[in-house]
Design an enzyme around this catalytic site. Structure first.
Site, short mmCIF file in Angstrom:
data_model
loop_
_atom_site.label_atom_id
_atom_site.label_comp_id
_atom_site.label_asym_id
_atom_site.label_seq_id
_atom_site.Cartn_x
_atom_site.Cartn_y
_atom_site.Cartn_z
N ASP A 37 0.85 -1.19 0.00
CA ASP A 37 0.00 0.00 0.00
C ASP A 37 0.88 1.24 0.00
O ASP A 37 2.01 1.21 0.51
CB ASP A 37 -0.94 0.02 1.20
CG ASP A 37 -2.21 0.81 0.93
OD1 ASP A 37 -2.12 2.04 0.75
OD2 ASP A 37 -3.30 0.20 0.90
N VAL A 76 2.14 2.00 -6.41
CA VAL A 76 1.96 1.23 -7.65
C VAL A 76 2.31 2.04 -8.89
O VAL A 76 2.53 1.47 -9.97
CB VAL A 76 0.53 0.68 -7.76
CG1 VAL A 76 0.23 -0.32 -6.65
CG2 VAL A 76 -0.51 1.79 -7.81
N ASN A 102 -5.69 -4.35 -6.69
CA ASN A 102 -6.83 -3.67 -6.10
C ASN A 102 -6.61 -2.18 -5.86
O ASN A 102 -7.57 -1.42 -5.77
CB ASN A 102 -7.16 -4.36 -4.76
CG ASN A 102 -8.08 -3.54 -3.90
OD1 ASN A 102 -9.29 -3.52 -4.08
ND2 ASN A 102 -7.51 -2.84 -2.92
N TYR A 173 -10.99 8.33 -13.95
CA TYR A 173 -11.48 7.11 -13.32
C TYR A 173 -12.14 6.20 -14.36
O TYR A 173 -11.86 5.00 -14.45
CB TYR A 173 -12.46 7.45 -12.20
CG TYR A 173 -12.82 6.29 -11.33
CD1 TYR A 173 -12.03 5.95 -10.24
CD2 TYR A 173 -13.95 5.51 -11.58
CE1 TYR A 173 -12.34 4.87 -9.43
CE2 TYR A 173 -14.28 4.44 -10.78
CZ TYR A 173 -13.47 4.12 -9.70
OH TYR A 173 -13.80 3.04 -8.90
N LYS A 177 -10.62 2.62 -15.67
CA LYS A 177 -11.34 1.37 -15.41
C LYS A 177 -11.72 0.66 -16.70
O LYS A 177 -11.78 -0.58 -16.73
CB LYS A 177 -12.57 1.65 -14.54
CG LYS A 177 -12.23 2.15 -13.14
CD LYS A 177 -11.33 1.19 -12.36
CE LYS A 177 -11.15 1.60 -10.91
NZ LYS A 177 -10.30 0.66 -10.16
N VAL A 206 -18.96 0.60 -3.01
CA VAL A 206 -18.71 -0.22 -1.83
C VAL A 206 -18.42 0.71 -0.65
O VAL A 206 -17.86 1.79 -0.82
CB VAL A 206 -17.49 -1.15 -2.07
CG1 VAL A 206 -17.26 -2.06 -0.86
CG2 VAL A 206 -17.71 -1.99 -3.33
#
Length: 273
Positions: A37, A76, A102, A173, A177, A206
Site C-alpha cells: 500500500d 503502484v 486492487n 477514473y 477502469k 462499496v
C-alpha cells in the site's frame, strides 16, 4: 482445510477497505500474503488515504488468522519500487500464486483546482498501477509453471460511462477502469499458455473511505444528475466489503479453474439499469 491452502497472494491497496478484506479472507482460506500500500496522500485525492498504522492493522489481522504476511509501503505508480516490495515478499514466502490488483483512487473533488493533474494521477494509479502489479508478479508465476489467477479490480465505470460530467477526476477514473479491461484481455491471452487466469471485477459503490467521505456528497450536489445516473437497479445504495471479496475468492479458487478473460459485475444490477 481452506480453498487456498499453500498459496501466496499478492494484494495491492492492502492497508484498508477492500484490499484489506481480500487479504484477510484469503488468509482465512489458507493463503499467505504479500501486501502493498502507498500509506501516503496523493495531492489530488480529496479524502484521507491510508496510513502506515492501517497497514500494520492489516498485518495483525492476517497474522491472527495464523498466516504469514510481508507488508511493504510502495506506490503502484512506480514500477521499480513496486518490484522491490514484491521481491521482498517473494524472498520470504517463496512463491506467488494469486495477484489481486486492487489499489485505486477517486480524485473526485467538488472544485477541481487542477483537472489535468487529477486525470493523470488517476490514470497513473488505476491503470498504469495495474500494469505494474501484473508485470511484477507474472515472470515468477510463469517460471513456477504452476498456473495461478489474477483479479484486476475495475468498476461499473469500466463497463459504463453513466454519470460522465467532464471533470478530470471522473474522466480519469472511467478511462482507467475501461483500460483495465483492455489489459485483462491482453494478459488473459498472454498468460493462458502458462495456466494463469486473468479476470476483471466490476463492483458498484462499496462502503469504503473512497466513497464514504465528506467530499462525495459535495461532488453530487454540484452534479445533481449524477446521483440518479449512478443508482443501482436493486434497492442497494452501497455494498459491503464481503460482497466483492466473495467474488475474488471464487475467481482465484479452483471453483473457477476454467474462468478467464471475464468481466465479472458485482453491481446490484447497475449495468442493466
Amino acid at each position: 482445510m481452506g480453498s487456498l491452502d499453500g498459496k501466496v497472494a499478492f494484494v495491492t491497496g492492502a492497508a484498508r477497505a477492500q484490499g484489506r478484506n481480500h487479504a484477510v479472507r484469503m488468509a482465512e482460506e489458507g493463503a499467505d500474503i504479500i501486501g502493498i500500500d502507498l500509506c501516503d496522500q496523493i495531492d489530488t485525492v480529496p479524502y484521507q488515504m491510508s496510513t502506515p498504522d492501517d497497514l500494520d492493522e492489516t498485518v495483525g489481522m492476517v497474522e491472527s488468522r495464523g498466516r504469514r504476511i510481508v507488508a511493504r509501503e510502495a506506490d503502484v505508480r512506480g514500477p521499480q519500487a513496486l518490484q522491490a516490495a514484491f521481491d521482498a515478499g517473494l524472498a520470504e514466502l517463496g512463491r506467488v500464486d494469486i495477484v489481486v490488483a486492487n489499489a485505486g483512487i477517486a480524485a473526485l473533488a467538488p472544485e477541481e483546482t487542477d483537472p489535468v493533474r487529477a486525470f493523470n494521477d488517476t490514470i497513473a494509479t488505476n491503470l498504469a498501477g495495474v500494469r505494474h502489479t501484473v508485470h511484477a508478479a507474472a515472470p515468477t508465476m510463469i517460471e513456477q509453471n504452476a498456473g495461478g489467477a489474477m483479479v484486476l479490480t475495475s468498476s461499473t465505470q469500466g463497463l459504463s460511462g453513466r454519470g460522465g460530467n467532464g471533470t478530470g477526476g471522473l474522466d480519469g477514473y472511467t478511462a482507467a477502469k475501461h483500460g483495465v479491461v483492455g489489459l485483462m484481455r491482453s494478459y488473459a491471452n498472454w498468460l493462458a499458455p502458462h495456466g494463469i487466469r486473468v479476470n476483471t471485477l466490476h463492483p458498484t459503490a462499496v462502503r469504503t473511505p473512497m466513497v464514504e467521505n465528506e467530499t462525495v456528497p459535495a461532488f453530487m450536489q454540484d452534479y445533481p444528475d449524477m446521483a440518479n445516473a449512478m443508482a443501482n437497479l436493486l434497492p442497494v445504495e452501497m455494498m459491503d466489503h464481503d460482497d466483492t471479496t466473495n467474488a475474488v475468492l471464487w475467481l482465484v479458487s479452483d471453483r473457477a479453474r476454467y474462468v478467464t478473460g471475464v468481466t465479472l459485475p458485482v453491481d446490484a444490477g447497475f449495468c442493466v439499469r
